[in-house]
Design a protein around this motif. Sequence first.
Motif: not given
Length: 202
Positions: A41-44, A70-72, A63-66
């Motif tokens: 995930a680049v963003d949310e 970012k709050g995700n 690995l997931t970008g969470c």
Amino acid sequence: MCIEKNPWERSIEFHGHSCPGLAVGYRVAGIALKKLKEYRAVDEELVAIVENDACGVDAIMLLTGCTLGKGNLIYRDHGKQVYTFGSRNSNRALRISVNGEVLHRQDPGVAELRKKVFGGAATEEEKKKFYEYQASRTDQILNMPEEDFCVTEEINFKMPDKARIFNSVQCGSCGEYVMESRARVKDGQVVCIPCADNYSRG
Ligand SMILES: [Zn+2]
Ligand SMILES: [Zn+2]
């Protein structure tokens, strides 16, 4: 020659060491991305809810970008190896529960060895034995069939609201700024949580 690190090597680099817990998070992240047909995930667009704050969470963030920032990445302190991932792109969500036997399999003598190593009482020989054991467990976790590793189910899931930007207010006691939603009132004054708790910097 520059050889790019693979995702497992990058996980180790981020976490600081290789360990069975990191391998658990690595597997969970891989399964989630594959099943949700998602990329990092680049963003949310992806949200992860993790029910522990152990080693594996580092691989999940990487690995997931969470991520926490970012709050995700939402942390629920349940002490469970359960992970939920939701995708805003597809509106699908997965709950991954890691098989307890994967985590709690205890080979004879290992508990004692662990105690010695972490208590600083182990000989070089015992340390070597312990780290070899850890490496073999890590390897097993990375290579075991998915159906032995975890139970995965698709669930109905209400995605949490996107991270919001809050106003800040100045603490009447220490003068530092605090997010409005975290401010407290003490003796009629708006203060931050540490000041409300009489926290002292010593
Ligand atoms: Zn670790
Ligand atoms: Zn304060």
